[in-house]
Design a protein around this motif. Structure first.
Motif, PDB file in Angstrom:
ATOM      1  N   GLU A  74      69.484   2.224  40.593  1.00 24.27           N
ATOM      2  CA  GLU A  74      69.085   2.551  39.220  1.00 24.27           C
ATOM      3  C   GLU A  74      69.757   1.605  38.232  1.00 24.27           C
ATOM      4  OE1 GLU A  74      66.916   5.456  38.925  1.00 24.27           O
ATOM      5  OE2 GLU A  74      66.946   5.037  41.063  1.00 24.27           O
ATOM      6  N   THR A  78      68.266  -1.258  35.684  1.00 25.29           N
ATOM      7  CA  THR A  78      68.653  -1.311  34.272  1.00 25.29           C
ATOM      8  C   THR A  78      69.058  -2.717  33.883  1.00 25.29           C
ATOM      9  OG1 THR A  78      69.445   0.954  34.434  1.00 25.29           O
ATOM     10  CG2 THR A  78      70.209  -0.323  32.555  1.00 25.29           C
ATOM     11  N   ASP A 156      59.880   4.149  41.387  1.00 25.92           N
ATOM     12  CA  ASP A 156      60.375   3.047  40.583  1.00 25.92           C
ATOM     13  C   ASP A 156      59.431   1.867  40.648  1.00 25.92           C
ATOM     14  OD1 ASP A 156      62.763   4.474  39.967  1.00 25.92           O
ATOM     15  OD2 ASP A 156      63.279   4.155  42.058  1.00 25.92           O
ATOM     16  N   ARG A 176      71.556   6.603  34.875  1.00 25.51           N
ATOM     17  CA  ARG A 176      70.268   5.908  34.801  1.00 25.51           C
ATOM     18  C   ARG A 176      69.314   6.449  35.841  1.00 25.51           C
ATOM     19  NH1 ARG A 176      70.711   3.712  29.919  1.00 25.51           N
ATOM     20  NH2 ARG A 176      68.847   2.490  30.299  1.00 25.51           N
ATOM     21  N   PHE A 177      68.793   7.608  35.613  1.00 26.20           N
ATOM     22  CA  PHE A 177      67.769   8.147  36.487  1.00 26.20           C
ATOM     23  C   PHE A 177      66.440   7.589  35.987  1.00 26.20           C
ATOM     24  CE2 PHE A 177      64.907  11.686  37.814  1.00 26.20           C
ATOM     25  CZ  PHE A 177      65.141  11.607  39.168  1.00 26.20           C
ATOM     26  N   MET A 178      66.046   6.424  36.533  1.00 28.17           N
ATOM     27  CA  MET A 178      64.968   5.651  35.932  1.00 28.17           C
ATOM     28  C   MET A 178      63.654   6.420  35.843  1.00 28.17           C
ATOM     29  SD  MET A 178      66.142   2.963  34.763  1.00 28.17           S
ATOM     30  CE  MET A 178      64.855   1.800  34.466  1.00 28.17           C
ATOM     31  N   LYS A 179      63.313   7.128  36.918  1.00 24.07           N
ATOM     32  CA  LYS A 179      62.088   7.923  36.903  1.00 24.07           C
ATOM     33  C   LYS A 179      62.056   8.839  35.682  1.00 24.07           C
ATOM     34  CE  LYS A 179      62.420   9.251  41.400  1.00 24.07           C
ATOM     35  NZ  LYS A 179      62.118   8.813  42.714  1.00 24.07           N
TER      36      LYS A 179
END
Ligand code: UDP
Ligand code: MG
Length: 310
Positions: A74, A78, A156, A176-179
């Protein structure tokens, strides 16, 4: 021509680097876009970095950034998004589980005006039984208690318009939990289905405990429900306890003192002890995450970058 940034996180993927680019270039060649390929070496301990440098000899549009250690996927994404200069960016796994051919469909959607295009996995055949069960449970819980809507099967692998990239880059959190972040920012969304391929080389970096932590990162980042539910549990238990107390008083007055009761006392103690530890644990999980945010350490450290302007 518009510029497309391809963002690839690598962690010990040396065996697959060549195969990846062999499939990626034909796709990029047909897009009628300029492109840059941002390879984030997330603290690999194998020859991934050398393999990437070797690839750069053939195409200067390939840029490499080496993180100082393994910060996790993650964070690697970023970092890639921070460095991307494109009008749009696509993030995808570097192990060829996300077929590069899907990029054409993502870009087509983007050209129609969609600002966030998710590649949705059509099936989970490549995951083990347990992991499939686990992720289905996660999505079910997430849908019920989280404040955002995340399409199931979205991962992702997605295309982000410049507006979305800027919005995500501006989010201050360390978790940073991108989803979740992509779902949180909103914008005009669309989906493109794809079939997940089995891993080409190497092994998955996930084990059960890492997945559990990841799942709780996601839940805690986008829901306060696990924290608040204890108020209701407490209220419920209290109501039960008071009712039982009245019953005990009545029973004692009418039927006299009745000593046996070991079982009910034990059950009550164990049940309440368990409940308290559980709720304390949940509070601890949130507190630990607050602690991480408060320390405000940089998200990642860059050890070396190759091919970037500044
Ligand atoms: N990855 C990464 N840092 C990590 C773990 C994984 O950059 O700490 C990358 C990895 O190289 C791959 C992608 O993230 O490109 C997905 O990892 P993996 O294949 O292990 O996950 P899975 O496909 O099993 O979900
Ligand atoms: Mg994978």
């Amino acid at each position: 021509m518009p510029l497309l940034s391809i963002i690839l996180p690598f962690h010990n993927e040396s065996g697959g680097v060549r195969a990846l680019f062999r499939r990626l270039y034909p796709v990029l060649g047909q897009l009628e876009m300029d492109y840059e390929i941002i390879c984030v070496d997330d603290g690999s301990s194998d020859a991934t970095f050398d393999a990437l440098q070797h690839e750069r000899q053939f195409d200067q549009r390939l840029k490499i950034v080496r993180l100082a250690r393994n910060f996790g996927k993650e964070t690697a994404l970023t970092c890639g998004l921070n460095l991307a200069r494109g009008d749009a960016a696509i993030t995808l796994d570097s192990d060829l589980q996300h077929p590069p051919e899907v990029i054409a469909a993502l870009v087509a959607k983007w050209r129609e005006g969609v600002e966030l295009v998710y590649a949705i996995r059509a099936n989970r055949d490549t995951d083990g039984k347990l992991r499939r069960l686990f992720s289905r449970a996660f999505y079910a819980v997430f849908r019920t208690i989280a404040d955002i809507q995340m399409p199931e099967g979205a991962g992702d692998f997605c295309l982000l318009d410049r507006k979305v990239i800027d919005a995500i880059n501006a989010l201050p959190e360390r978790n940073r939990f991108m989803k979740g972040l992509t779902a949180w920012v909103g914008f005009r969304r669309g989906t493109v289905p794809f079939d997940v391929a089995p891993r080409d080389t190497g092994a998955s970096h996930w084990n059960f405990f890492r997945l559990v932590r990841f799942a709780f990162d996601g839940l805690s980042g986008f829901s306060t429900f696990p924290l608040r539910i204890w108020t209701w549990c407490g209220a419920l238990v209290s109501v039960g306890a008071i009712s039982y107390a009245f019953y005990l008083i009545y029973d004692t007055l009418v039927n006299g003192v009745d000593v046996p009761g070991y079982a009910s006392i034990m059950v009550a103690i164990l049940f309440l002890g368990g409940l308290q530890l559980l709720s304390l644990g949940i509070i601890g999980e949130y507190m630990a995450r607050i602690f991480v945010e408060v320390k405000a350490r940089p998200l990642y450290l860059i050890a070396q970058r190759i091919g970037f302007d500044k």
